[in-house]
Each structure stands twice: as structure tokens, then as C-alpha cells.
Design an enzyme around this catalytic site. Structure first.
Site, PDB file in Angstrom:
ATOM      1  N   TYR A 107       0.844  -1.189   0.000  1.00 41.14           N
ATOM      2  CA  TYR A 107       0.000   0.000   0.000  1.00 41.14           C
ATOM      3  C   TYR A 107       0.884   1.245   0.000  1.00 41.14           C
ATOM      4  CZ  TYR A 107      -3.412   3.481   1.668  1.00 41.14           C
ATOM      5  OH  TYR A 107      -4.213   4.588   1.794  1.00 41.14           O
ATOM      6  N   ASP A 202       9.237   2.570   0.313  1.00 38.28           N
ATOM      7  CA  ASP A 202       8.171   3.278   1.016  1.00 38.28           C
ATOM      8  C   ASP A 202       8.255   2.876   2.486  1.00 38.28           C
ATOM      9  OD1 ASP A 202       5.911   4.264   2.151  1.00 38.28           O
ATOM     10  OD2 ASP A 202       4.504   3.451   0.668  1.00 38.28           O
ATOM     11  N   LYS A 230       3.977   9.258   8.958  1.00 40.73           N
ATOM     12  CA  LYS A 230       3.554   8.686  10.239  1.00 40.73           C
ATOM     13  C   LYS A 230       4.399   9.151  11.445  1.00 40.73           C
ATOM     14  CE  LYS A 230       0.576   5.318   8.233  1.00 40.73           C
ATOM     15  NZ  LYS A 230       0.567   4.390   7.131  1.00 40.73           N
TER      16      LYS A 230
HETATM   17  C1  LIG Z   1       0.102   4.880   5.680  1.00 37.84           C
HETATM   18  C2  LIG Z   1       0.922   4.583   4.511  1.00 37.84           C
HETATM   19  C3  LIG Z   1       0.950   5.409   3.383  1.00 37.84           C
HETATM   20  C4  LIG Z   1       0.019   6.578   3.223  1.00 37.84           C
HETATM   21  O1  LIG Z   1       0.247   7.584   4.157  1.00 37.84           O
HETATM   22  P1  LIG Z   1      -0.928   8.657   4.419  1.00 37.84           P
HETATM   23  O2  LIG Z   1      -0.294   9.623   5.378  1.00 37.84           O
HETATM   24  O3  LIG Z   1      -2.067   7.893   4.991  1.00 37.84           O
HETATM   25  O4  LIG Z   1      -1.248   9.280   3.118  1.00 37.84           O
HETATM   26  C5  LIG Z   1       1.820   5.118   2.360  1.00 37.84           C
HETATM   27  N1  LIG Z   1       2.629   4.053   2.437  1.00 37.84           N
HETATM   28  C6  LIG Z   1       2.637   3.222   3.497  1.00 37.84           C
HETATM   29  C7  LIG Z   1       3.578   2.085   3.530  1.00 37.84           C
HETATM   30  C8  LIG Z   1       1.777   3.452   4.561  1.00 37.84           C
HETATM   31  O5  LIG Z   1       1.765   2.598   5.586  1.00 37.84           O
END
Ligand SMILES: *Cc1c(COP(=O)(O)O)cnc(C)c1O
Length: 390
Positions: A107, A202, A230
Site C-alpha cells: 500500500y 516506502d 507517520k
Molecule cells: C500509511 C501509509 C501510506 C500513506 O500515508 P498517508 O499519510 O495515509 O497518506 C503510504 N505508504 C505506506 C507504507 C503506509 O503505511
């Protein structure tokens, strides 16, 4: 000032739960640490946003460069989604290529062309592709199974000179918590280098969560670009992406790849995030989180054994996931084989007993510094009952 505040949340009916969602990862000190609420209050008195660089933004950038091995230059944004979106744009701008490889179950936020075979909420609802995304938007997205070297090789053999980037969660944590096979990340590093393709980690979830420098520090592999978010925002909206200076220099205003944000690098998010990172560092937070994770893991493994359940359990530091299957889990297909009904009963039993985990078997659980040994004991007591009821 206390670095950690609360491992608990209270719902509108005044019922309190030990929380393992932790606002989906950012709350690594617990909820509403006084340190962070006071920092926000102090900083806000001098201005909430300026639309110009502020000292906290500079210090945050310096901290990221110091902590994350691969990052030479970094740009702040407002969410993880923006970080992945912009890192792909700059990878395309730098390489002059269009195609991007992503992996099934990874994701990367709700970027249109990455909402293909995405994990997290998209999986839970059984709708990997979102409505509202024109087919043409994802024409350049190639989706491959995770942990499968042959699938990647095949694409590079055919059209290696067209691939701008591979983007992945180095430890996928949005389809349960999945680990790469031995040598897999090194394989991706090697094949991308060979084809001048940009390797994007990511680490929005894992960055500043599993170690100061994220997964790349743990495994010793250096991506070209890294997406963050995050934990670095202390609970405020934040994201960042960075990496090799020559790639980052393609961004406006130095280079031709446009990127901007009215509230990016805003003082509140930067100061809150810095306060959180400094508190973690000062408390030797990652060592403490590992100890808490180990306590929880030992307890869960003991309960599984006592109940004759062979479920697969994965953990790294303060992140954990229980798969309701005795199969090994190496990708989202494996995770799809788990017993959804057993999970539902487990989730409901825990909730009843005051323990809040994410309402989906495809999510990862998070411990914080605020989770005490007693909290973990209480959680294990609730799990003991839950396992009996499934
Ligand atoms: C949460 C998440 C995102 C998206 O971040 P948002 O601040 O919700 O847009 C992208 N990549 C990973 C791996 C995530 O866990």
C-alpha cells in the site's frame, strides 16, 4: 515533561481500551504525550504556518538526513500519499521513463496509479482497485507478486529500459506484516542498479518505527529514494521523501519536476515530530520497544501453543501481526488464505474485553512506549479468553 502518556483510548460510551492501532502507527510514544501537546501549544503561539521555511523544518530535514542512511536531500509534504506520489514523479522525471513496478499487497497511499492491488483498507473491502480511477491512469503500473524474483526478472528482460522505478514497502505491513525472503531486497537493489531504475523504499510505516533509520538500516540496503510519514509527524499530518541528491535536484525550483505544498514543513508538524524523535532517542526508545514486543510475542506464542493453534506470528520490534493460518506467509496471496471468520471472533472478543486491535486481519499492530508490562499482561489475559472463543 513525560515522554509517554497513554496506551489507551476511550470511546464515546466511556469505555476504555488498550490500543494497538496507535493512529495507524504515528503514536509511538502513546496518545497525547504531554511533551508533544506542550510543544504544539508553544510553537503555535508564534505562528501556525508561514509559507516559508521555519527552523523546525531545517532541523527535521537535518535529523532525517542524519538518521536515514540513504537520504542526502529531503522534501517535506503533508502525508505519506504525497510522499509516494511525488517520489514517483521525480523518478519519472529523472529517468525520462513512464513505467513503475509495484507489488501486490503493498500500500502506498491513495495515489491514483498506485491503487492497484493495494493492501490495507482496499484489501479488507475486497476491492483492490478503487472506483474513480480511469483505466489509463494505471496503464503504466506493473503489479507483481512480492518475494518472487523470477517475475521481476521477466519484466526487466522484456522492457528493463522503460522502468522508471520499483516502489515497495521493504517490510510490507499493509497486508499483514510480511518479510522479504533472504536476498530478495539485495536482488531488487542489484537489478534496479543494472537497469538505471530508481529503487524507492516506502518507509512511511516502518521509518522511525523499526529503527532510527527504518528497514534500510536493519537490512543494510540503500534505496535511491525513501518515502516517510507517520512517526515523523508526532500525530500531526506529515510526509517526506528524500534520497540521492542528484535525483532530488530534479525537483523545482532547481529542476523541472514540479512539486509544492502550501502547508508543507509547517511549524506544528515539524516541531511535534522533532519532539517525538528526540524523546525516542533520549529514552533509547527502540530498545524499549523491542523489549515490549518480545514480551508480547512470548505471551502470544505460549497461548497459541496452549490452545493447540499453529497460527503464524510475525513481529519486528513494536510491529506485529497474527495470521489465522498455519501456512508460511510470504505475500498477500498467502495472507488471503487465512481464516477470516476466526479473526472476526478474535477481534470481537478482544474488543469486548477492552483491547482494541485494527478491525482487519490485513493490518499490523503497534506497541508504543506507553504500553506498560501490565498493559501487555492484561492484553494477554484478554487474548487467552479470545483464543478459547474461536
Ligand atoms: C500509511 C501509509 C501510506 C500513506 O500515508 P498517508 O499519510 O495515509 O497518506 C503510504 N505508504 C505506506 C507504507 C503506509 O503505511
Amino acid at each position: 515533561m513525560s515522554a509517554e502518556r497513554s496506551s489507551r483510548i476511550t470511546d464515546v460510551d466511556d469505555k476504555t481500551y488498550i490500543d494497538y492501532v496507535g493512529t495507524w502507527g504515528p503514536a509511538i510514544l502513546g496518545h497525547a504525550p504531554i511533551l508533544i501537546t506542550q510543544t504544539i501549544h508553544e510553537v503555535a503561539k508564534d505562528g501556525i504556518s508561514f509559507g516559508a521555511p521555519c527552523p523546525w523544518e531545517i532541523e527535521m530535514a537535518q535529523t532525517i538526513v542524519d538518521w536515514v542512511p540513504s537520504v542526502e536531500k529531503v522534501r517535506m509534504v503533508n502525508s505519506g500519499t504525497e510522499a509516494t506520489m511525488s517520489s514517483i514523479r521525480v523518478a519519472r522525471g529523472f529517468t525520462g521513463r513512464d513505467k513503475v513496478i509495484k507489488f501486490d499487497g503493498c500500500y502506498h497511499g491513495h495515489v491514483d496509479h498506485l491503487l492497484v492491488a493495494a493492501g490495507s483498507g482496499a484489501l479488507t473491502h475486497g476491492e483492490p482497485d478503487s472506483a474513480g480511477v480511469p483505466k489509463a491512469f494505471s496503464d503504466h503500473t506493473i503489479v507483481l507478486p512480492f518475494n518472487n524474483e523470477a517475475a521481476v526478472k521477466e519484466v526487466f528482460d522484456a522492457i528493463g529500459d522503460q522502468i522508471a522505478a520499483i516502489i515497495l514497502e521493504p517490510f510490507p505491513a499493509n497486508a499483514g506484516l510480511v518479510f522479504p525472503r533472504e536476498g530478495y531486497l539485495q536482488f531488487l537493489r542489484d537489478i534496479t542498479k543494472k537497469h538505471d531504475t530508481i529503487l524507492i523504499f516506502d518507509e512511511v510505516m516502518t521509518g522511525f518505527r523499526v529503527a532510527k533509520g527504518g528497514v534500510q538500516e536493519l537490512v543494510g540496503i540503500t534505496p535511491d529514494l525513501t518515502c516517510m510519514g507517520k512517526v515523523i509527524g508526532g500525530g500531526l499530518p506529515v510526509g517526506a521523501f528524500g534520497g540521492r541528491a542528484d535525483i532530488m535536484d530534479c525537483l523545482a525550483p532547481i529542476g523541472p519536476v514540479y512539486q509544492a505544498g502550501t502547508l508543507s514543513g509547517n511549524p506544528l508538524a515539524m516541531a511535534a515530530g522533532l519532539a517525538q524523535l528526540k524523546a525516542l532517542d533520549a529514552a533509547d526508545g527502540y530498545t524499549q520497544l523491542e523489549a515490549k514486543g518480545a514480551q508480547l510475542e512470548a505471551g502470544i506464542r505460549k497461548l497459541l501453543e496452549e490452545n493447540g493453534l499453529n497460527y503464524t506470528f510475525h513481529r519486528v520490534g513494536s510491529m506485529f501481526c497474527l495470521f489465522f493460518t498455519d501456512k508460511e506467509i510470504w505475500n498477500v496471496d498467502d495472507a488471503n488464505g487465512a481464516d477470516m471468520d476466526a479473526f472476526k471472533r478474535y477481534f470481537a472478543a478482544l474488543l469486548d474485553d477492552g483491547v482494541f486491535i485494527a478491525p482487519s486481519p490485513y493490518e499490523t499492530g503497534f506497541l508504543s512506549l506507553a504500553h506498560s508490562a501490565g498493559d501487555i499482561e492484561d492484553t494477554l489475559d484478554a487474548m487467552a479468553k479470545a483464543f478459547k472463543s474461536i
